[in-house]
Design an enzyme around this catalytic site. Structure first.
Site, PDB file in Angstrom:
ATOM      1  N   SER A 197       0.811  -1.201  -0.375  1.00  0.00           N
ATOM      2  CA  SER A 197       0.573  -0.252  -0.069  1.00  0.00           C
ATOM      3  C   SER A 197       0.951   1.444   0.096  1.00  0.00           C
ATOM      4  CB  SER A 197      -1.054   0.129   1.011  1.00  0.00           C
ATOM      5  OG  SER A 197      -0.465   0.120   2.152  1.00  0.00           O
ATOM      6  N   ASP A 243      -3.156   6.673  11.987  1.00  0.00           N
ATOM      7  CA  ASP A 243      -2.123   5.273  11.455  1.00  0.00           C
ATOM      8  C   ASP A 243      -1.092   6.194  11.196  1.00  0.00           C
ATOM      9  OD1 ASP A 243      -0.959   4.370   9.144  1.00  0.00           O
ATOM     10  OD2 ASP A 243      -2.935   4.108   7.340  1.00  0.00           O
ATOM     11  N   HIS A 297       0.662   5.238   6.997  1.00  0.00           N
ATOM     12  CA  HIS A 297       0.449   6.152   5.323  1.00  0.00           C
ATOM     13  C   HIS A 297       0.653   7.134   5.055  1.00  0.00           C
ATOM     14  CE1 HIS A 297      -1.663   1.958   5.474  1.00  0.00           C
ATOM     15  NE2 HIS A 297      -0.818   1.252   4.614  1.00  0.00           N
TER      16      HIS A 297
END
Ligand SMILES: *[C@@H]1O[C@H](CO)[C@@H](O)[C@H](O)[C@H]1NC(C)=O
Ligand SMILES: *[C@@H]1O[C@H](CO)[C@@H](O)[C@H](O)[C@H]1NC(C)=O
Ligand SMILES: *[C@@H]1O[C@H](CO)[C@@H](O)[C@H](O)[C@H]1NC(C)=O
Ligand SMILES: *[C@@H]1O[C@H](CO)[C@@H](O)[C@H](O)[C@H]1NC(C)=O
Length: 421
Positions: A153, A397, A400
């Site tokens: 990702s 998070d 990311h």
């Protein structure tokens, strides 16, 4: 403020009452482990500092000849990965609202981030300047060609950043984005060019290969299986690999010797380090067999750092990237995960490479950017529980990155290394 894990375990105790709730919470906990950075590593201390791999160097230390797509050279002796962040009012390079390709997990402004400071930093190498990103040059170069990002990702984030950097000079009807299972393809029709992303978080075949449902707690990677995915990369002109996050299980890695279809699976356990080394060697072997060094280029992006523990940068225990809006200013900051030891493995494997792989050494420069993560400003996979809502640190998070943001710089570095190696 309670540290995220102790709050999760008290939640789990309460959850014994309801099996459904337990399953839900176990899933949330697993996602929290995967995305909230509790990546432990089982490496020892690094043995030595690996040499700079910014310039493709052959085994004998001699530079490779002229590389495909090169139109100039970076100043002699300038390591573009060694530098500092400077505030630049002319950034960002595009607006979040002007790029429809950013997935809702990365659109921080849309999800309520109250400031935009993270968008204004530009990377300034110590000994030279980066060429400015020229979308026309990039697209002209890709005419009749394919560029593909392969990995997890984080590499998908870099892919989307690249599409955002290019799409504004293409008229609406002359571009499209489509997804077929593991492959996402952006097409610039008038250029007959594609920019693609292929989901393969380990590069090798694994039980996490489903592009949508891939959060498997007990991860298994199959030895010698690179062709399973590699057949989809054949004929690509510019390849950009990454792989790191998924290896960080904090456990030994399970390696499958047979096939995933075998009733009784024949597995061995390797240290994360040996398993990672195995994958890197497979990748290099695949590249040597399938890519033409006279016509194509291969890049490898180093580990994307996470900021899951404030104590790493002298903050309060139990906090993380949540609420961070400033940069880490200690030039020697490295964080506490396995970045150094993985860098070591990469350095050793690439030193033996018989193909000129261009290394994108983004780890250290991204390590300063505790401000640039999506934190709580993203679409959530699961509805938040009241406990989570009361404690944003628990679901931030810190893996990311918001777009526009840090990953645009990774592409400016890719641009620099592609045209001015
Ligand atoms: C990556 O860059 C950092 C910072 O300049 C440096 O310390 C490290 O040795 C580099 N790693 C490699 C493999 O070149
Ligand atoms: C960008 O690249 C194109 C194509 O090579 C060139 O014509 C143009 O002058 C470049 N633009 C800038 C600002 O350098
Ligand atoms: C378009 O590009 C592909 C490679 O991506 C190439 O095989 C094909 O011949 C090109 N078509 C035209 C019309 O140029
Ligand atoms: C986050 O920042 C806000 C505003 O500065 C402050 O009120 C809050 O206590 C901070 N939260 C944490 C967990 O540091």
């Amino acid at each position: 403020m309670k540290p995220p894990l102790s709050s999760s375990s008290s939640l789990l105790r309460k959850a014994r009452l309801s099996p459904y709730l337990f399953t839900l919470l176990a899933f949330i906990l697993f996602v929290a482990i995967l995305y909230g950075e509790d990546f432990a590593c089982i490496f020892g201390e690094p043995l030595q500092i690996v040499t700079d791999l910014g310039q493709p160097v052959s085994r004998t230390g001699k530079k490779w000849g002229k590389l495909p797509f090169a139109i100039g050279k970076t100043e002699e002796g300038c390591d573009v990965f060694s530098g500092r962040w400077v505030w630049d009012e002319s950034r960002p390079l595009y607006q979040e609202s002007e790029c429809p390709y950013i997935q809702p997990q990365l659109t921080c402004q849309e999800h309520g981030r109250p400031e935009k400071d993270y968008q204004y930093w530009r990377w300034q190498p110590h000994d030279c300047s980066l060429p400015s990103f020229n979308a026309t040059l990039m697209l002209e170069t890709l005419r009749g060609k394919r560029m593909m990002f392969v990995g997890d990702s984080l590499n998908r984030g870099q892919y989307v950043s690249m599409v955002c950097l290019l799409h504004s000079i293409i008229p609406e009807e002359a571009k499209s984005m489509e997804t077929f299972d593991s492959l996402t393809v952006f097409t610039a029709k008038e250029y007959n060019a594609t920019i693609e992303f292929y989901w393969a978080p380990f590069l090798l075949e694994s039980n996490s290969d489903n592009a949508v449902v891939h959060r498997i707690p007990d991860r298994i990677v199959r030895k010698g299986s690179i062709n399973k995915h590699g057949r989809h990369w054949k004929g690509v002109d510019i390849l950009v690999f990454n792989t790191y996050l998924w290896w960080m299980t904090g456990l030994k890695m399970k390696i499958l010797l047979g096939s995933f279809d075998d009733e009784v699976k024949d597995t061995v356990e390797l240290s994360t380090e040996d398993a990672y080394r195995m994958a890197m060697k497979s990748m290099l072997r695949w590249v040597r067999k399938n890519m033409d060094p006279k016509k194509s280029r291969v890049f490898f992006a180093s580990m994307s750092p996470s900021h899951g523990k404030s104590i790493d940068w002298g903050g309060e225990a139990g906090l993380n990237c949540y609420n961070e809006t400033s940069l880490i200013d200690d030039p020697n900051y490295w964080g506490s995960d396995c970045r150094r030891s993985v860098m070591q493995v990469i350095g050793e494997v690439f030193a033996e490479s018989k193909f000129p792989i261009t290394f994108l050494n983004i780890t250290q420069l991204s390590g300063y950017r505790k401000d640039a993560h999506t934190s709580i400003y993203k679409q959530q996979w699961n509805p938040l529980t009241p406990e989570q809502k009361a404690n944003p640190v628990s679901y931030a998070d810190c893996v990311h990155w918001c777009l526009p943001g840090l990953q645009d710089t990774w592409n400016e570095l890719l641009f620099a290394k592609l045209f001015y190696p």
